[in-house]
Design an enzyme around this catalytic site. Structure first.
Site, short mmCIF file in Angstrom:
data_model
loop_
_atom_site.label_atom_id
_atom_site.label_comp_id
_atom_site.label_asym_id
_atom_site.label_seq_id
_atom_site.Cartn_x
_atom_site.Cartn_y
_atom_site.Cartn_z
N GLU A 1 0.97 -1.42 0.55
CA GLU A 1 -0.02 -0.15 0.28
C GLU A 1 1.60 1.09 0.11
OE1 GLU A 1 -1.28 3.25 1.54
OE2 GLU A 1 -2.15 1.74 3.74
N CYS B 1 -1.64 8.28 4.61
CA CYS B 1 -1.47 8.67 3.17
C CYS B 1 -3.03 8.74 2.48
CB CYS B 1 -1.16 6.74 3.32
SG CYS B 1 -1.98 5.40 4.09
#
Length: 717
Positions: free
Chosen positions: A251, A285
């Site tokens: 990720e 993020c």
């Protein structure tokens, strides 16, 4: 909370904790360099001291993980499950120390770190349960992959490493955690929870090292095949450049946007955007980095003034101050963040200029850039800090195009009360986590599985915190006879019918079984009987799993006032790459799996490969003409097709080495190459042809449920 502040604020300077690395069965002081971690809230104050591992110690750790002296991979699945349940309880008991360590080492406020610990507990409980379900299934044998490296970031120093460790261990793998050096302290406290609960130190090792040493000695070991990474996109690219064949589940970054329509609740939108953009100083993020305003909203001075006033009223300060809403950066801004927080690009202006505060180079107030230009640095670059870029748009279609131009696809938000805009946005936006009329951060295990698309993810597109996350951490094989039961009964409890329900598979089944069909006779005459039996079982299994899981959206939790849908997006540009040694079953089953998942594929082979199975498959699947094509292309031509964006997934049968030119092209275009053996089990095989997406919708307004007030939902205690 006050007690945590009092106790942990004193554990600094000369009294700073000195966590050790763990190699093999021993906790040791590393032979590498001394690292002093500085408290972001208090310039110059040491929060922790530790020594990194030497190259020899890193090599010792990888050898231990590969050899598994504790026998973790051989422990019965139920025993691993019980051990991880004890881990969850140890984390509950360590909550205060984990909160304090995150405040000291990462500058996270208690309001940010406390939910993170709850997420960590959820990860352990959920992955233990889902892994046990797979490992005790009668349909297949689930085996661990071997040794797994977990590389975790500093912004979520508890939940993210815990999720990676828990998934890897639950799947039966030995594991090495390499946390970010900035937050080694909470990682060490977390690992102690695993060890106290009974996870052997040889099964979970803790290594501190530089990125260079990690690449050379940790990831370079030939027995290390699988890596779980949460970090920057560039980091993922460097890892794959060094080890192209590495199975990387990553990720990565995000450049996330929230759209505010003129048909929105503007006050509520401002509240949601502030939380999305400036929680943890924008160091998520998933944080909203772009704010796209429909022109009417963009030119609304009352909206602009309210946004500025709300952002400037946020309490910014030390994490040790319990009144703080927005804490410090992990370190003074540098690189892209320094440019983004200190400089304006052509056409931009400061609606709210960020200021450094309290003589702390890590502490900045929120910044809002107005009139960010399309294609600019601010538009396209992940900044990872408290900077929000504002852009106007004319219509929703243009706004979605602006989002897609970043190349990222992690989270996306929409503020609109218009169901037509909601439908278009839900259908078109290419992002892993969609949030409607609510903040874009704060994903919860099972409720909102997390993971992105595009430059925001490497791997098969299976989301963290979802029911399938442990699948890529296992190998699947075993008895095909068990597959005859097709893994599950239907909703009435009876056995499944002996014919597919999906129209495409039903037509294929009928053609395959017809006695008066020349193509079917050709298949039955030439396909080995064992392959034919496996194919029949596979088609039924694919049909069942597609109907029960893939082709539906699922709201497991069913909260009052909030929809949380888990859904699957089929791949529409799959290359099924056929090699000379591929069996009839491997060729036919992959084609059937793509169609079952609702995707489209090309059967790709080298021009000099003459394959009777391919010719038979082409004649048998004329009804799939729009969804299945047959092409001849060299390896170089396939690589070029990947580079030009014509491929979003490549599926090999798993028994050949993928050519370097194809791996390189796939790496550069963020295309996943699935190389696991082809299985007749839909629960496993169909996952290689879809991407998972989460959609979270707050459908209430200020507690008013509107026309859905009488809808049956889950009881809430």
């Amino acid at each position: 909370a006050a007690k945590i502040v009092a106790e942990w604020s004193e554990r600094s300077g000369d009294n700073a904790p000195q966590p050790k690395i763990s190699i093999g069965s021993d906790a040791i002081v590393g032979s590498g360099q001394l690292v002093e971690s500085i408290d972001p809230s208090r310039p110059g104050i040491v929060a922790a001291r530790f020594h990194t591992a030497s190259p020899a110690e890193i090599t010792q750790a990888t050898e231990c993980a590969a050899n598994d002296p504790s026998g973790w991979r051989e422990i019965p699945a139920r025993e691993r499950y019980e051990t991880l349940r004890r881990v969850a309880q140890e984390i509950r008991l360590a909550r205060a120390d984990l909160v304090g360590a995150a405040m000291a080492d990462a500058g996270k406020t208690i309001l940010e770190s406390d939910p993170e610990i709850s997420e960590a507990i959820d990860f352990v409980e959920f992955y233990a349960s889902t892994a046990l379900e797979l490992q005790t299934s009668s349909a297949f044998e689930a085996q661990p992959r071997g040794a797994v490296i977990v590389i975790s970031p500093w912004n979520f120093p508890i939940a993210i490493p815990c999720g990676g460790i828990a998934a890897a261990l639950a799947a039966g793998n030995t594991t090495i955690l390499k946390p970010a050096s900035d937050t080694f302290l909470p990682a060490a406290i977390l690992c102690e929870c695993f060890w106290r609960a009974g996870v052997p130190r040889e099964a979970l090792q803790l290594v501190a090292c530089s990125g260079r040493d990690a690449s050379a000695y940790l990831l370079g070991h030939p027995n290390i095949k699988t890596v779980i990474l949460t970090g920057g996109t560039e980091t993922a690219l460097r890892i794959l450049e060094a080890r192209p064949s590495l199975d990387l589940l990553a990720e990565t970054g995000g450049k996330n946007a929230t759209i505010i329509s003129s048909l929105s609740d503007r006050d509520l939108a401002i509240k949601n955007v502030l939380h999305s953009a400036f929680s943890h100083a924008g160091q998520k993020c998933s944080a909203t980095s772009l704010l796209l305003l429909e022109e009417e909203v963009y030119h609304d001075n009352d909206f602009r003034n309210a946004l500025i006033d709300a952002a400037s009223s946020l309490t910014v300060g030390s994490a040790w101050n319990l009144k703080t809403k927005m804490g410090p950066l992990i370190r003074p801004p540098s690189g892209d963040l320094a440019r983004g927080i200190k400089e304006l690009e052509p056409g931009e202006s400061w609606a709210l200029m960020p200021r450094d505060l309290d003589d702390n180079p890590c502490l900045f107030s929120p910044g809002i850039k107005w009139d960010v230009q399309r294609g600019s640095f601010t538009h396209l670059t992940e900044l990872f800090g408290p900077v929000l870029g504002v852009m106007p748009y004319r219509d929703l279609s243009e706004a979605i195009d602006i989002i897609h131009e970043t190349g990222f696809g992690l989270t996306s938000g929409l503020e609109s009360l218009d169901d037509r805009e909601q439908d278009e946005w839900q259908r078109r936006v290419q992002a892993g986590n969609l949030y409607q009329n609510r903040p874009t951060t704060g994903a919860i295990v099972l409720r909102q599985p997390f993971g992105g698309m595009g430059k925001s993810a490497f791997g098969p597109g299976i989301k963290a915190g979802g029911p399938n996350y442990v699948v890529p951490l296992m190998h699947f094989g075993g008895s095909d006879a068990a597959a005859e039961e097709i893994e599950a009964p239907d909703k009435t409890g009876s056995k499944l019918n002996d014919a597919p329900e999906l129209p495409a598979l039903s037509s294929f089944w009928q053609h395959l079984m017809r006695r008066d069909s020349p193509p079917a006779e050709e298949v039955r005459s030439n396909m080995p009987a064992s392959d034919f039996a496996r194919l029949k079982r596979a088609v039924l299994s694919y049909d069942h799993f597609a109907n029960a899981e893939i082709r539906q959206q699922h709201d497991t939790v069913q909260l009052v006032g909030q929809d949380n849908f888990r859904r699957y997006l089929p791949m529409t540009h799959v290359r099924i790459r056929v090699a000379q040694q591929d069996t009839w079953f491997e060729i036919f089953a992959r084609a059937a799996a793509v169609i079952a998942a609702g995707g489209r594929a090309s059967i790709s082979r080298n021009p000099d490969l003459h394959s009777a199975p391919i010719a038979a498959l082409e004649r048998l699947t004329q009804q799939w003409a729009a969804d299945l094509e047959f092409i001849e292309e060299t390896e170089e031509e396939l690589a070029e097709a990947i580079r030009s964006g014509q491929v979003d997934r490549v599926r090999y049968a798993g028994h050949i080495e993928v050519p370097e030119c194809i791996r390189t092209a796939a790496r550069d275009q963020f295309v996943y190459i699935a190389t696991d053996p082809v299985t007749p089990h839909g629960r496993i095989e169909l996952l290689w042809y879809v991407r998972e997406q989460s959609l979270c919708i707050d459908y209430h307004r200020y507690g008013n449920l509107g026309f859905r007030a009488d809808e049956a939902r889950r009881d809430v205690l």
